[in-house]
Design a protein around this motif. Structure first.
Motif, PDB file in Angstrom:
ATOM      1  N   GLU A 171       0.821  -1.212   0.000  1.00  0.00           N
ATOM      2  CA  GLU A 171       0.000   0.000   0.000  1.00  0.00           C
ATOM      3  C   GLU A 171       0.853   1.258   0.000  1.00  0.00           C
ATOM      4  O   GLU A 171       0.603   2.192  -0.744  1.00  0.00           O
ATOM      5  CB  GLU A 171      -0.931   0.000   1.219  1.00  0.00           C
ATOM      6  CG  GLU A 171      -2.077  -1.001   1.102  1.00  0.00           C
ATOM      7  CD  GLU A 171      -3.030  -0.905   2.274  1.00  0.00           C
ATOM      8  OE1 GLU A 171      -2.919   0.063   3.066  1.00  0.00           O
ATOM      9  OE2 GLU A 171      -3.889  -1.794   2.398  1.00  0.00           O
ATOM     10  N   LYS A 172       1.865   1.294   0.863  1.00  0.00           N
ATOM     11  CA  LYS A 172       2.685   2.500   0.969  1.00  0.00           C
ATOM     12  C   LYS A 172       4.139   2.103   1.160  1.00  0.00           C
ATOM     13  O   LYS A 172       4.497   1.457   2.141  1.00  0.00           O
ATOM     14  CB  LYS A 172       2.221   3.356   2.148  1.00  0.00           C
ATOM     15  CG  LYS A 172       2.936   4.694   2.254  1.00  0.00           C
ATOM     16  CD  LYS A 172       2.385   5.511   3.406  1.00  0.00           C
ATOM     17  CE  LYS A 172       3.084   6.872   3.496  1.00  0.00           C
ATOM     18  NZ  LYS A 172       2.583   7.673   4.636  1.00  0.00           N
ATOM     19  N   THR A 173       4.991   2.494   0.220  1.00  0.00           N
ATOM     20  CA  THR A 173       6.406   2.166   0.306  1.00  0.00           C
ATOM     21  C   THR A 173       7.205   3.147  -0.532  1.00  0.00           C
ATOM     22  O   THR A 173       6.635   3.860  -1.379  1.00  0.00           O
ATOM     23  CB  THR A 173       6.666   0.719  -0.172  1.00  0.00           C
ATOM     24  OG1 THR A 173       8.007   0.345   0.158  1.00  0.00           O
ATOM     25  CG2 THR A 173       6.478   0.580  -1.672  1.00  0.00           C
ATOM     26  N   GLN A 174       8.506   3.188  -0.320  1.00  0.00           N
ATOM     27  CA  GLN A 174       9.387   3.958  -1.190  1.00  0.00           C
ATOM     28  C   GLN A 174       9.809   3.056  -2.341  1.00  0.00           C
ATOM     29  O   GLN A 174      10.288   1.943  -2.129  1.00  0.00           O
ATOM     30  CB  GLN A 174      10.619   4.438  -0.425  1.00  0.00           C
ATOM     31  CG  GLN A 174      11.597   5.230  -1.282  1.00  0.00           C
ATOM     32  CD  GLN A 174      12.832   5.664  -0.516  1.00  0.00           C
ATOM     33  OE1 GLN A 174      13.133   5.121   0.551  1.00  0.00           O
ATOM     34  NE2 GLN A 174      13.546   6.644  -1.040  1.00  0.00           N
ATOM     35  N   ARG A 175       9.634   3.532  -3.568  1.00  0.00           N
ATOM     36  CA  ARG A 175       9.969   2.740  -4.755  1.00  0.00           C
ATOM     37  C   ARG A 175      11.165   3.363  -5.470  1.00  0.00           C
ATOM     38  O   ARG A 175      11.142   4.542  -5.822  1.00  0.00           O
ATOM     39  CB  ARG A 175       8.759   2.650  -5.689  1.00  0.00           C
ATOM     40  CG  ARG A 175       7.589   1.881  -5.066  1.00  0.00           C
ATOM     41  CD  ARG A 175       6.325   1.976  -5.902  1.00  0.00           C
ATOM     42  NE  ARG A 175       5.268   1.112  -5.384  1.00  0.00           N
ATOM     43  CZ  ARG A 175       4.396   1.476  -4.434  1.00  0.00           C
ATOM     44  NH1 ARG A 175       4.458   2.702  -3.921  1.00  0.00           N
ATOM     45  NH2 ARG A 175       3.465   0.629  -4.013  1.00  0.00           N
ATOM     46  N   LEU A 176      12.192   2.534  -5.709  1.00  0.00           N
ATOM     47  CA  LEU A 176      13.418   3.014  -6.345  1.00  0.00           C
ATOM     48  C   LEU A 176      13.820   2.094  -7.490  1.00  0.00           C
ATOM     49  O   LEU A 176      13.823   0.874  -7.329  1.00  0.00           O
ATOM     50  CB  LEU A 176      14.562   3.064  -5.322  1.00  0.00           C
ATOM     51  CG  LEU A 176      14.346   3.910  -4.058  1.00  0.00           C
ATOM     52  CD1 LEU A 176      15.526   3.724  -3.107  1.00  0.00           C
ATOM     53  CD2 LEU A 176      14.164   5.372  -4.408  1.00  0.00           C
ATOM     54  N   PHE A 177      14.145   2.684  -8.625  1.00  0.00           N
ATOM     55  CA  PHE A 177      14.735   1.945  -9.741  1.00  0.00           C
ATOM     56  C   PHE A 177      16.175   2.429  -9.905  1.00  0.00           C
ATOM     57  O   PHE A 177      16.425   3.633  -9.965  1.00  0.00           O
ATOM     58  CB  PHE A 177      14.006   2.218 -11.061  1.00  0.00           C
ATOM     59  CG  PHE A 177      12.629   1.626 -11.166  1.00  0.00           C
ATOM     60  CD1 PHE A 177      12.165   0.680 -10.259  1.00  0.00           C
ATOM     61  CD2 PHE A 177      11.777   2.008 -12.206  1.00  0.00           C
ATOM     62  CE1 PHE A 177      10.896   0.135 -10.367  1.00  0.00           C
ATOM     63  CE2 PHE A 177      10.502   1.474 -12.320  1.00  0.00           C
ATOM     64  CZ  PHE A 177      10.055   0.540 -11.403  1.00  0.00           C
ATOM     65  N   PHE A 178      17.115   1.490 -10.003  1.00  0.00           N
ATOM     66  CA  PHE A 178      18.510   1.815 -10.307  1.00  0.00           C
ATOM     67  C   PHE A 178      18.848   1.179 -11.647  1.00  0.00           C
ATOM     68  O   PHE A 178      18.558  -0.001 -11.868  1.00  0.00           O
ATOM     69  CB  PHE A 178      19.444   1.284  -9.219  1.00  0.00           C
ATOM     70  CG  PHE A 178      19.448   2.116  -7.968  1.00  0.00           C
ATOM     71  CD1 PHE A 178      20.500   2.979  -7.696  1.00  0.00           C
ATOM     72  CD2 PHE A 178      18.392   2.046  -7.067  1.00  0.00           C
ATOM     73  CE1 PHE A 178      20.506   3.745  -6.542  1.00  0.00           C
ATOM     74  CE2 PHE A 178      18.389   2.805  -5.908  1.00  0.00           C
ATOM     75  CZ  PHE A 178      19.444   3.669  -5.637  1.00  0.00           C
ATOM     76  N   CYS A 179      19.450   1.962 -12.548  1.00  0.00           N
ATOM     77  CA  CYS A 179      19.704   1.490 -13.915  1.00  0.00           C
ATOM     78  C   CYS A 179      21.056   1.990 -14.402  1.00  0.00           C
ATOM     79  O   CYS A 179      21.576   2.998 -13.915  1.00  0.00           O
ATOM     80  CB  CYS A 179      18.661   2.027 -14.897  1.00  0.00           C
ATOM     81  SG  CYS A 179      17.006   2.222 -14.258  1.00  0.00           S
ATOM     82  N   SER A 180      21.600   1.284 -15.381  1.00  0.00           N
ATOM     83  CA  SER A 180      22.818   1.773 -16.030  1.00  0.00           C
ATOM     84  C   SER A 180      22.468   2.698 -17.198  1.00  0.00           C
ATOM     85  O   SER A 180      23.314   3.442 -17.684  1.00  0.00           O
ATOM     86  CB  SER A 180      23.669   0.598 -16.528  1.00  0.00           C
ATOM     87  OG  SER A 180      22.923  -0.214 -17.412  1.00  0.00           O
ATOM     88  N   GLU A 181      21.211   2.643 -17.639  1.00  0.00           N
ATOM     89  CA  GLU A 181      20.737   3.570 -18.667  1.00  0.00           C
ATOM     90  C   GLU A 181      19.231   3.746 -18.525  1.00  0.00           C
ATOM     91  O   GLU A 181      18.528   2.858 -18.034  1.00  0.00           O
ATOM     92  CB  GLU A 181      21.083   3.068 -20.074  1.00  0.00           C
ATOM     93  CG  GLU A 181      20.433   1.744 -20.439  1.00  0.00           C
ATOM     94  CD  GLU A 181      20.724   1.327 -21.869  1.00  0.00           C
ATOM     95  OE1 GLU A 181      20.573   2.177 -22.767  1.00  0.00           O
ATOM     96  OE2 GLU A 181      21.110   0.168 -22.092  1.00  0.00           O
ATOM     97  N   LEU A 182      18.752   4.903 -18.951  1.00  0.00           N
ATOM     98  CA  LEU A 182      17.322   5.189 -18.888  1.00  0.00           C
ATOM     99  C   LEU A 182      16.667   4.712 -20.180  1.00  0.00           C
ATOM    100  O   LEU A 182      17.014   5.152 -21.266  1.00  0.00           O
ATOM    101  CB  LEU A 182      17.094   6.690 -18.708  1.00  0.00           C
ATOM    102  CG  LEU A 182      15.640   7.134 -18.555  1.00  0.00           C
ATOM    103  CD1 LEU A 182      15.013   6.530 -17.307  1.00  0.00           C
ATOM    104  CD2 LEU A 182      15.556   8.658 -18.510  1.00  0.00           C
ATOM    105  N   THR A 183      15.709   3.796 -20.049  1.00  0.00           N
ATOM    106  CA  THR A 183      15.010   3.269 -21.221  1.00  0.00           C
ATOM    107  C   THR A 183      13.529   3.616 -21.134  1.00  0.00           C
ATOM    108  O   THR A 183      13.007   4.008 -20.084  1.00  0.00           O
ATOM    109  CB  THR A 183      15.155   1.740 -21.301  1.00  0.00           C
ATOM    110  OG1 THR A 183      14.473   1.142 -20.176  1.00  0.00           O
ATOM    111  CG2 THR A 183      16.615   1.323 -21.291  1.00  0.00           C
TER     112      THR A 183
END
Length: 211
Positions: A171-183
C-alpha cells in the motif's frame, strides 16, 4: 563516505571497505533517497549503483525490527543476488539486520520458513520473489523500501508485469529503480507505480551518449 547525516556505524563500515568519497550522482541523490521519496537513479556500470542501494537500505532500516520483511531488493540473476548479499553483510557489519538472498535454484519452502521466523531484507530474482509471495500469505505491507536494481536489464526481459504486481501488493512504500541507462520501459513503469519520482544521473548518461 561523506554523506550528510549518514548513520555513523554505516559510515564506519563503508570506510573499512575503502568507500570514502561519493560519486557526483551518489551525492546528488542521497538526501532524496534518505527522505523516502520515489526515484529513478541512472549510474553507469562501475559507478557504485549496487553500493548505493545497499547503504540506502541500511540507512533506512538501521536495525532488526519485528518479523516481517521491510526491504525488498529485486536483482537480475543469481550472481547479482550473491553480490548484493555480500555487500549487505559488509556494510551492515555494525547492525543486526537479517538478510536473505533467493534465486531460481534455491529451496523455496526452506526460504519461506526462514522469512516467516523474522527477516528485514529480502534480495532475489523477479521470478523467485514472485513465486514466494504468490499465495504464501506474507504481508507485503510491511515493506518500507522497494528497490529494483538493473531495472533496464530486467525490464528488457519483459518482467515489468511481475514488478508491477509486487509493487501493487504494497500500500505504501518507497519505490526506487537503479539502472545503467534510462530506457522507455523504465520510464513507463516508473510513471505507473511511483509517486512524483525524482530522476538522477540522466544528464551524465546523455552526455556520455553524445560522445
Amino acid at each position: 563516505m561523506q554523506l550528510k547525516k549518514i548513520n555513523q556505524n554505516l559510515q564506519q563500515a563503508l570506510i573499512e571497505n575503502w568507500i570514502t568519497d561519493p560519486t557526483e550522482v551518489q551525492a546528488d541523490c542521497w538526501s532524496t533517497l534518505k527522505s523516502g521519496a520515489d526515484a529513478v537513479v541512472i549510474m553507469p556500470e562501475g559507478e557504485g549503483k549496487t553500493t548505493s542501494i545497499v547503504y540506502t537500505v541500511i540507512q533506512k532500516l538501521e536495525k532488526a525490527v519485528g518479523e516481517s520483511t521491510r526491504a525488498l531488493v529485486i536483482v537480475k540473476d543469481k550472481e547479482a543476488v550473491l553480490q548484493t548479499v555480500e555487500m549487505f553483510e559488509k556494510f551492515g557489519k555494525y547492525t543486526n539486520l537479517r538478510i536473505i538472498g533467493v534465486n531460481d535454484k534455491t529451496d523455496i519452502d526452506e526460504e519461506k520458513n526462514i522469512i516467516s521466523a523474522g527477516m528485514d531484507v529480502l534480495i532475489g530474482t523477479p521470478n523467485k520473489i514472485n513465486a514466494m509471495f504468490s499465495g504464501a500469505g506474507f504481508n507485503m505491507n510491511t515493506v518500507k523500501i522497494f528497490v529494483v536494481d538493473d531495472a533496464n536489464e530486467i525490464f528488457k526481459l519483459r518482467l515489468e508485469p511481475i514488478v508491477q504486481r509486487l509493487s501493487m501488493s504494497v500500500e505504501k512504500t518507497q519505490r526506487l529503480f537503479f539502472c545503467s541507462e534510462l530506457t522507455e520501459r523504465v520510464e513507463i513503469l516508473a510513471d505507473k507505480i511511483m509517486i512524483d519520482p525524482f530522476l538522477f544521473g540522466v544528464d551524465d548518461y546523455e552526455e556520455e551518449d553524445d560522445e
